[in-house]
Design an enzyme around this catalytic site. Structure first.
Site, PDB file in Angstrom:
ATOM      1  N   GLU A   1      -5.075 -55.788 -32.922  1.00 56.33           N
ATOM      2  CA  GLU A   1      -5.341 -54.460 -33.478  1.00 56.33           C
ATOM      3  C   GLU A   1      -6.672 -53.898 -32.981  1.00 56.33           C
ATOM      4  O   GLU A   1      -6.762 -52.716 -32.657  1.00 56.33           O
ATOM      5  CB  GLU A   1      -5.311 -54.504 -35.009  1.00 56.33           C
ATOM      6  CG  GLU A   1      -3.921 -54.660 -35.594  1.00 56.33           C
ATOM      7  CD  GLU A   1      -3.065 -53.408 -35.477  1.00 56.33           C
ATOM      8  OE1 GLU A   1      -3.588 -52.325 -35.150  1.00 56.33           O
ATOM      9  OE2 GLU A   1      -1.852 -53.514 -35.722  1.00 56.33           O
TER      10      GLU A   1
ATOM     11  N   PRO B   1      -5.658 -57.176 -52.541  1.00 56.03           N
ATOM     12  CA  PRO B   1      -4.250 -56.750 -52.626  1.00 56.03           C
ATOM     13  C   PRO B   1      -4.189 -55.229 -52.607  1.00 56.03           C
ATOM     14  O   PRO B   1      -5.094 -54.563 -53.118  1.00 56.03           O
ATOM     15  CB  PRO B   1      -3.789 -57.320 -53.970  1.00 56.03           C
ATOM     16  CG  PRO B   1      -5.030 -57.505 -54.772  1.00 56.03           C
ATOM     17  CD  PRO B   1      -6.157 -57.721 -53.798  1.00 56.03           C
TER      18      PRO B   1
ATOM     19  N   GLU C   1     -10.544 -40.944 -33.120  1.00 53.57           N
ATOM     20  CA  GLU C   1     -11.876 -41.061 -32.523  1.00 53.57           C
ATOM     21  C   GLU C   1     -12.576 -42.260 -33.137  1.00 53.57           C
ATOM     22  O   GLU C   1     -12.214 -42.723 -34.212  1.00 53.57           O
ATOM     23  CB  GLU C   1     -12.699 -39.783 -32.721  1.00 53.57           C
ATOM     24  CG  GLU C   1     -13.163 -39.539 -34.140  1.00 53.57           C
ATOM     25  CD  GLU C   1     -14.103 -38.346 -34.281  1.00 53.57           C
ATOM     26  OE1 GLU C   1     -15.119 -38.276 -33.550  1.00 53.57           O
ATOM     27  OE2 GLU C   1     -13.825 -37.498 -35.143  1.00 53.57           O
TER      28      GLU C   1
ATOM     29  N   GLY D   1      -7.881 -51.919 -37.487  1.00 50.75           N
ATOM     30  CA  GLY D   1      -7.025 -52.952 -38.065  1.00 50.75           C
ATOM     31  C   GLY D   1      -5.607 -52.465 -38.199  1.00 50.75           C
ATOM     32  O   GLY D   1      -5.249 -51.382 -37.752  1.00 50.75           O
TER      33      GLY D   1
ATOM     34  N   GLU E   1      -6.799 -50.430 -30.785  1.00 51.99           N
ATOM     35  CA  GLU E   1      -7.455 -49.237 -31.318  1.00 51.99           C
ATOM     36  C   GLU E   1      -8.800 -48.923 -30.678  1.00 51.99           C
ATOM     37  O   GLU E   1      -9.255 -47.778 -30.731  1.00 51.99           O
ATOM     38  CB  GLU E   1      -7.608 -49.365 -32.830  1.00 51.99           C
ATOM     39  CG  GLU E   1      -6.266 -49.358 -33.545  1.00 51.99           C
ATOM     40  CD  GLU E   1      -6.355 -49.466 -35.044  1.00 51.99           C
ATOM     41  OE1 GLU E   1      -7.471 -49.425 -35.604  1.00 51.99           O
ATOM     42  OE2 GLU E   1      -5.288 -49.591 -35.677  1.00 51.99           O
TER      43      GLU E   1
END
Length: 180
Positions: free
Chosen positions: A90, A109, A144, A74, A94
């Site tokens: 994302e 939050p 990784e 993310g 990734e």
């Protein structure tokens, strides 16, 4: 988590350069000379619970903050993209995975320390399942990737506060859904 006002590092008005750029309320500063008001609204961030056959895909963080600890794929949502587009981007950056079907779970939050500043974020968490042939490859912020059986996921291994809280909440939701 105690934090300074999000705009404490900004001492001068970005419009007129006045040093009378003062705290207006808990999330804004106002210039007493030109009247400019700037709001420090939270940044949108995402994270994904990617599941495959009873295992969770986790990343080892390649960068600070919390370098070397576990994380979920993310990151921050870019301007001019929806939260869902940001989440898909994302995940692709990734892991190399392309996901279509995502389900929003909840938000938390958060305070994210970066470049000597405390950034207020709203972290939004999604769930997606991938098939057994999915072959993720670590890239970008992930040093990784590994699949961990859900029964072996330990929230204490996750270095970022909001991710750790989300993992706890996700595991609790999973237990409740299995009990029903």
């Amino acid at each position: 988590m105690a934090a300074l006002h999000p705009l404490d590092k900004f001492r001068f008005c970005p419009v007129c350069g006045s040093s009378r750029f003062l705290e207006n309320n808990f999330k804004s500063k106002r210039c007493e000379d030109c009247g400019f008001v700037y709001y420090a609204n939270p940044s949108a961030a995402t994270a994904a619970f990617i599941l495959r056959g009873g295992c969770l895909l986790v990343a080892r963080r390649a960068k600070e903050p919390a370098r070397g600890t576990l994380d979920l794929p993310g990151g921050f949502v870019d301007m001019d993209e929806s939260v869902e587009e940001g989440m898909r981007r994302e995940i692709k950056e990734e892991t190399g995975l392309t996901v279509q079907d995502m389900h929003y779970l909840f938000s938390i939050p958060n305070l994210y320390d970066f470049s000597g500043m405390t950034i207020h974020t709203t972290d939004m968490f999604y769930r997606t399942d991938v098939d057994d042939s999915a072959n993720p490859v670590a890239d970008d912020d992930a040093a990784e990737l590994m699949w961990i059986p859900l029964c072996n996921v330990n929230p204490d291994d996750f270095g970022l506060w909001s991710i750790r809280q989300a993992v706890i909440r996700f595991l609790e939701l999973r237990v409740k859904s299995l009990a029903n």
